[in-house]
Enzyme design. Structure first.
Site, PDB file in Angstrom:
ATOM      1  N   LYS A  50      57.171  64.407  -7.033  1.00 40.59           N
ATOM      2  CA  LYS A  50      58.277  65.684  -7.349  1.00 40.59           C
ATOM      3  C   LYS A  50      58.509  65.436  -8.941  1.00 40.59           C
ATOM      4  CE  LYS A  50      63.041  65.431  -5.902  1.00 40.59           C
ATOM      5  NZ  LYS A  50      63.520  65.854  -7.174  1.00 40.59           N
ATOM      6  N   LYS A  63      64.840  74.014  -8.625  1.00 41.57           N
ATOM      7  CA  LYS A  63      65.971  74.573  -8.001  1.00 41.57           C
ATOM      8  C   LYS A  63      66.151  76.106  -8.640  1.00 41.57           C
ATOM      9  CE  LYS A  63      67.770  70.371  -6.284  1.00 41.57           C
ATOM     10  NZ  LYS A  63      66.982  69.305  -6.841  1.00 41.57           N
ATOM     11  N   ASP A  88      68.216  82.428 -10.122  1.00 39.81           N
ATOM     12  CA  ASP A  88      68.421  83.699 -10.964  1.00 39.81           C
ATOM     13  C   ASP A  88      68.171  84.962 -10.302  1.00 39.81           C
ATOM     14  OD1 ASP A  88      68.411  85.207 -13.371  1.00 39.81           O
ATOM     15  OD2 ASP A  88      67.801  83.255 -14.497  1.00 39.81           O
TER      16      ASP A  88
HETATM   17  O1  C5P Z   1      66.537  58.031  -6.732  1.00 41.63           O
HETATM   18  P1  C5P Z   1      66.917  58.756  -5.636  1.00 41.63           P
HETATM   19  O2  C5P Z   1      66.010  58.309  -4.409  1.00 41.63           O
HETATM   20  O3  C5P Z   1      68.174  59.036  -5.186  1.00 41.63           O
HETATM   21  O4  C5P Z   1      66.352  60.407  -5.751  1.00 41.63           O
HETATM   22  C1  C5P Z   1      66.243  61.389  -4.955  1.00 41.63           C
HETATM   23  C2  C5P Z   1      65.766  62.628  -5.739  1.00 41.63           C
HETATM   24  O5  C5P Z   1      66.210  63.773  -4.678  1.00 41.63           O
HETATM   25  C3  C5P Z   1      66.327  63.028  -6.962  1.00 41.63           C
HETATM   26  O6  C5P Z   1      65.412  63.436  -7.657  1.00 41.63           O
HETATM   27  C4  C5P Z   1      67.303  64.051  -6.718  1.00 41.63           C
HETATM   28  O7  C5P Z   1      67.557  65.059  -7.700  1.00 41.63           O
HETATM   29  C5  C5P Z   1      66.865  64.800  -5.386  1.00 41.63           C
HETATM   30  N1  C5P Z   1      67.965  65.368  -4.571  1.00 41.63           N
HETATM   31  C6  C5P Z   1      68.887  64.442  -3.960  1.00 41.63           C
HETATM   32  N2  C5P Z   1      69.677  65.548  -3.343  1.00 41.63           N
HETATM   33  C7  C5P Z   1      69.710  66.786  -3.122  1.00 41.63           C
HETATM   34  C8  C5P Z   1      68.630  67.417  -3.834  1.00 41.63           C
HETATM   35  C9  C5P Z   1      67.758  66.779  -4.416  1.00 41.63           C
HETATM   36  O8  C5P Z   1      69.040  63.399  -4.205  1.00 41.63           O
HETATM   37  N3  C5P Z   1      70.657  67.403  -2.409  1.00 41.63           N
END
Ligand code: C5P
Length: 241
Positions: free
Chosen positions: A37, A66, A69
């Site tokens: 990602k 995300k 627009d």
């Molecule tokens: O480091 P961690 O496991 O918390 O990473 C979670 C990933 O998922 C990050 O890239 C974060 O931006 C993404 N994310 C999130 N919650 C959301 C949407 C995306 O944690 N609701």
């Protein structure tokens, strides 16, 4: 038994700024990870080049910018992502059904005309950092759960392939009859680990039991002294690897 578990359910969030660090993680983890990602941090630092480099390693990219627009802008940005070879990307469902539907249709048209695989489109509903109080300040005065379900239904109606949601919302979404969608869930932590800034976490096995198709994991792997070992431990917990 997990409801929807994919053979390879792990998505690694490459939340780093340095290209070299990202590529090092891709090289080490590509056998265990379904999609890498690329989010706002890495894309802003490294640009489209990072996508090409990940693809050169033989790995798949999930572009998590995300998009939110007007329909024309999001549609054209999504086509550029498709041309880069991205296989999965996110839009904000709050951008509206027209934005989502137009993006879906235009991506399909361009991908068949130009011969690249049509990326899966995932809709973000309400960010997990928004709590009921914050929702009120946005002028939305009904329950957060209800809003998530409403946005997920609108995403499904617009032809989205899936939803990014907190693992805590999975049961609700399935109960609302949204089974046909792919459910991608961040907020995954092992029973022993800290939560970082994630508010409501679940373990990988719990999230799969609740119906997640893919688990997005970042820091528990990327900030581990041994990322390969951390990924293997997580996959063993869910009886893969
Ligand atoms: O480091 P961690 O496991 O918390 O990473 C979670 C990933 O998922 C990050 O890239 C974060 O931006 C993404 N994310 C999130 N919650 C959301 C949407 C995306 O944690 N609701």
């Amino acid at each position: 038994m997990p409801l929807n578990a994919q053979a390879k359910p792990l998505i690694l969030a490459l939340d780093v700024s340095a290209q070299e660090e990202a590529i090092d993680l891709v090289r080490k983890l590509k056998d265990q990870v379904a999609y890498f990602k690329v989010g706002l941090q890495l894309f802003t630092a490294a640009g489209p080049t990072i996508i090409k480099k990940i693809l050169q390693e033989g790995a798949e990219v999930f572009l998590d910018l995300k998009f939110h627009d007007i329909p024309n802008t999001v549609t054209q940005a999504a086509v550029e992502a498709g041309r880069l070879g991205v296989r999965m990307m996110t839009l904000h469902s709050l951008g509206g059904e027209v934005m989502m539907r137009q993006t879906r249709e235009t991506l399909q048209e361009y991908s068949s005309r130009e011969g690249w695989p049509c990326p899966k489109l995932l809709a973000v509903t309400i960010l997990t950092s928004i709590d009921p109080k914050a929702l009120l300040t946005l002028g939305i005065d009904h329950a957060l759960d209800q809003e998530v379900v409403q946005l997920a239904k609108s995403a499904q109606a617009a032809g989205m392939d899936g939803i990014v949601s907190s693992p805590r919302e999975l049961r609700l979404l399935r109960q609302a009859g949204l089974e046909g969608l792919l459910f991608v869930t961040p907020g995954i932590r092992s029973a022993e680990a800290g939560a970082d800034d994630q508010m409501r976490t679940m373990t990988a096995s719990e999230a799969l039991e609740e119906g997640a198709d893919y688990l997005v994991v970042g820091r528990p792997i990327t900030q581990s002294p041994d990322p390969v070992q951390a990924a293997q431990t997580l996959l063993r917990e869910i009886h893969i690897g």
